[in-house]
Design an enzyme around this catalytic site. Structure first.
Site, mmCIF file in Angstrom:
data_model
loop_
_atom_site.group_PDB
_atom_site.id
_atom_site.type_symbol
_atom_site.label_atom_id
_atom_site.label_comp_id
_atom_site.label_asym_id
_atom_site.label_seq_id
_atom_site.Cartn_x
_atom_site.Cartn_y
_atom_site.Cartn_z
ATOM 1 C CB THR A 14 -13.192 41.709 3.042
ATOM 2 O OG1 THR A 14 -13.275 43.130 2.954
ATOM 3 C CG2 THR A 14 -14.167 41.210 4.098
ATOM 4 C CG HIS A 15 -11.393 42.891 -0.917
ATOM 5 N ND1 HIS A 15 -11.713 42.424 -2.170
ATOM 6 C CD2 HIS A 15 -12.584 43.143 -0.302
ATOM 7 C CE1 HIS A 15 -13.024 42.409 -2.320
ATOM 8 N NE2 HIS A 15 -13.575 42.832 -1.200
ATOM 9 C CG ASN A 50 13.402 33.243 8.285
ATOM 10 O OD1 ASN A 50 13.109 34.440 8.332
ATOM 11 N ND2 ASN A 50 14.561 32.815 7.804
ATOM 12 C CE1 TYR A 95 -5.029 -3.903 -10.936
ATOM 13 C CE2 TYR A 95 -4.023 -5.124 -12.748
ATOM 14 C CZ TYR A 95 -3.902 -4.340 -11.611
ATOM 15 O OH TYR A 95 -2.657 -3.997 -11.150
ATOM 16 C CG ASN A 150 -6.756 -8.260 -11.128
ATOM 17 O OD1 ASN A 150 -5.542 -8.068 -10.964
ATOM 18 N ND2 ASN A 150 -7.259 -8.676 -12.277
ATOM 19 C CE LYS A 187 14.927 36.697 7.117
ATOM 20 N NZ LYS A 187 13.709 37.166 6.477
ATOM 21 C CE LYS A 196 -1.631 -0.722 -4.379
ATOM 22 N NZ LYS A 196 -1.843 -0.648 -5.835
ATOM 23 C CB SER A 222 4.575 -2.429 -6.931
ATOM 24 O OG SER A 222 3.984 -3.689 -6.664
ATOM 25 C CB SER A 269 18.840 34.110 8.090
ATOM 26 O OG SER A 269 19.819 34.434 7.125
ATOM 27 C CD GLN A 300 2.542 -2.232 -9.683
ATOM 28 O OE1 GLN A 300 2.148 -3.400 -9.737
ATOM 29 N NE2 GLN A 300 3.731 -1.873 -10.124
ATOM 30 C CD GLU A 359 8.480 30.742 4.980
ATOM 31 O OE1 GLU A 359 8.729 31.548 4.090
ATOM 32 O OE2 GLU A 359 9.335 30.388 5.822
HETATM 33 N N1 ARG Z 1 0.725 -4.951 -7.882
HETATM 34 C C1 ARG Z 1 -0.589 -4.901 -8.485
HETATM 35 C C2 ARG Z 1 -1.257 -3.568 -8.182
HETATM 36 O O1 ARG Z 1 -0.805 -2.892 -7.303
HETATM 37 C C3 ARG Z 1 -1.411 -6.012 -7.960
HETATM 38 C C4 ARG Z 1 -2.404 -6.541 -8.926
HETATM 39 C C5 ARG Z 1 -1.696 -7.108 -10.086
HETATM 40 N N2 ARG Z 1 -2.569 -7.841 -10.932
HETATM 41 C C6 ARG Z 1 -2.187 -8.279 -12.101
HETATM 42 N N3 ARG Z 1 -3.036 -8.967 -12.777
HETATM 43 N N4 ARG Z 1 -0.990 -8.082 -12.574
HETATM 44 O O2 ARG Z 1 -2.234 -3.208 -8.799
#
Ligand code: ARG
Length: 463
Positions: free
Chosen positions: A162-163, A292, A324, A117, A290, A332, A30, A284, A329, A297
């Site tokens: 309205t509408h 735009n 956990y 964690n 045009k 993110k 990650s 365009s 993960q 949009e």
């Molecule tokens: N990269 C993990 C996450 O974003 C970090 C925590 C990982 N913990 C584990 N026990 N593998 O959640």
């Protein structure tokens, strides 16, 4: 006896006889996205190290080495010199490993009484706390451009709908201030969500807390958290704060999308109510005439992904057992994209609104059609003691008569109007005018000039 894999530098290497498969490394890694959390990870580690030293779990000298090493690593990341190693999985292990390589055994003590964690939960809270504040600033900027425009077009009247049918005349300022209110609520929602983000998770460790004598309150103080989380299992499993943020952000983008939709409509020749600055439009490749409205949009279109991210996060959490799980993960990327999308949309919307010009002659022409003061005529009859339901029917007949002749009800003569209700007098024309209509609507929160002046003054005092 099993051979220790010397080339494998995994933190958990002790328990494993085989190297991680390359496919697994690639799948679980990650760091290519969570590297975005480096500042927050380092800030959390600094506070953790200072607490460990204060509690006698590491020496002051070890703490000094850790803090110095973290400073160096942060500088390298900022200058783009730090080499992220995918085989070290995530930002947490990349930094920890780099620290240990730099300062030796002291670096290996940093993770005392801590798990990734609770660490990742801390990093994400620090990150989102900042993002709440940044988005609040962008929302305030957009509110400022709405208020400036409301002041500038304070005298201009437009059809209210309205509408999507012409309904009653309203001040342009009233319409713009409607969005001011939406974005005000968005700011309140972010502030509320920020209060629940602002809780220290560190110290929950892997899931059950720790037997080592840590001081969570001291860490909270160092990182400016007014509260410490209550239950270690809940702490490492909790992503409510992430979902709340995504939800507040989705609503911001939906509000932007509604505003964008109005701009798209209003710039069309069918409405022709506004002119967007050339710098915010595109042409365009085939049709030379045009111009735009691509920016509104795209703001409208991007609401799809932001709403999608909220759904992804809700689905991610559904059915996850305590505590956990690695699934988490996956929280993110949706958030990073949400933050980028909403930030860019807010900034563009503020610029766009600041450059907006209303086409007063077009608004005036639109106001002449649609019998938009018909309700005012009914209210006029009510003031002459006609029951409202009867007044409604009378005006309905007058409207039908006017429309048959391609006229607006405001264009009928007194003689014609009197055929529908004998009590109508010369003073009716003040009521049937667009200005008369707008200025009569002085109920609290209405579009009457006096009310809008108050609302404008209030808005200006808030931003
Ligand atoms: N990269 C993990 C996450 O974003 C970090 C925590 C990982 N913990 C584990 N026990 N593998 O959640």
């Amino acid at each position: 006896m099993k051979q220790q894999q010397t080339g494998d530098m995994k933190m958990w290497g002790g328990r494993f006889a085989e190297k991680t498969a390359a496919s697994v490394e690639a799948f679980t890694c990650s760091v290519h996205f969570d590297c975005r959390l480096y500042r927050h990870d380092i800030a959390g580690s600094r506070a953790h190290a200072r607490m460990l030293a204060r509690q006698g779990l590491i020496s002051d000298e070890e703490c000094r080495l850790i803090l110095g090493g973290l400073d160096e690593i942060e500088g390298e990341i900022e200058r783009g010199e730090f080499v992220f190693r995918p085989e070290l999985e995530d930002i947490h292990m990349n930094i920890e490993k780099a620290l240990a390589e730099r300062i030796g055994p002291a670096g290996e003590k940093l993770h005392t009484a801590r798990s990734r964690n609770d660490q990742v939960n801390l990093d994400f809270r620090l990150y989102l706390r900042e993002e709440c504040d940044r988005l609040d600033g962008l929302l305030a900027e957009l509110q400022r451009s709405l208020v400036t425009q409301a002041r500038r077009w304070r005298q201009t009247v437009m059809p209210g709908y309205t509408h999507l049918q012409r309904a009653q005349p309203v001040l342009v300022a009233h319409h713009l201030l409607a969005y001011f209110e939406m974005f005000k609520r968005d700011r309140q929602r972010l502030a509320d969500c920020r209060r629940r983000i602002n809780v220290l998770p560190l110290g929950a460790a892997a899931l059950a807390g720790t037997g080592l004598p840590i001081d969570r309150e001291y860490v909270a103080e160092l990182l400016d958290f007014p509260q410490v989380s209550a239950n270690s299992l809940d702490t490492v499993a909790d992503r409510d704060f992430v979902i709340e943020f995504a939800s507040a952000a989705a609503l911001i983008q939906v509000h932007l999308s509604r505003l964008a939709e109005e701009l798209v409509l209003w710039t069309s020749e069918e409405f022709a109510f506004v002119e967007l600055p050339d710098a915010f439009c595109t042409g365009s490749s085939i049709m030379p005439q045009k111009k735009n409205p691509d920016v509104p949009e795209l703001i409208r279109g991007k609401s799809g992904r932001v709403v999608g991210h909220l759904m992804a996060l809700l689905t991610l959490l559904k059915g996850l057992p305590l505590a956990y799980n690695r699934d988490l993960q996956e929280d993110k990327e949706p958030i990073f994209d949400t933050v980028d999308t909403v930030s860019a949309s807010l900034a563009l919307a503020a610029e766009l609104m600041a450059g907006l010009n209303f086409r007063e002659e077009k608004l005036a022409a639109a106001l002449r059609r649609g019998c938009m003061t018909a309700t005012d005529l009914a209210d006029y009859l009510v003031r002459k003691q006609v029951p409202f339901r009867q007044a409604h029917a009378i005006v309905g007949r007058a409207v039908a008569y006017a429309l048959e002749q391609g006229r607006d009800v405001a264009e009928l003569s007194l003689v014609e109007l009197k055929r529908f209700a004998e009590c109508i007098e010369e003073d009716v024309f003040a009521v049937l005018s667009v200005e008369g209509s707008v200025n009569s609507r002085n109920s609290l929160g209405g579009t009457g000039g006096a009310r809008v002046d108050e609302a404008l003054a209030q808005a200006e005092s808030e931003i």
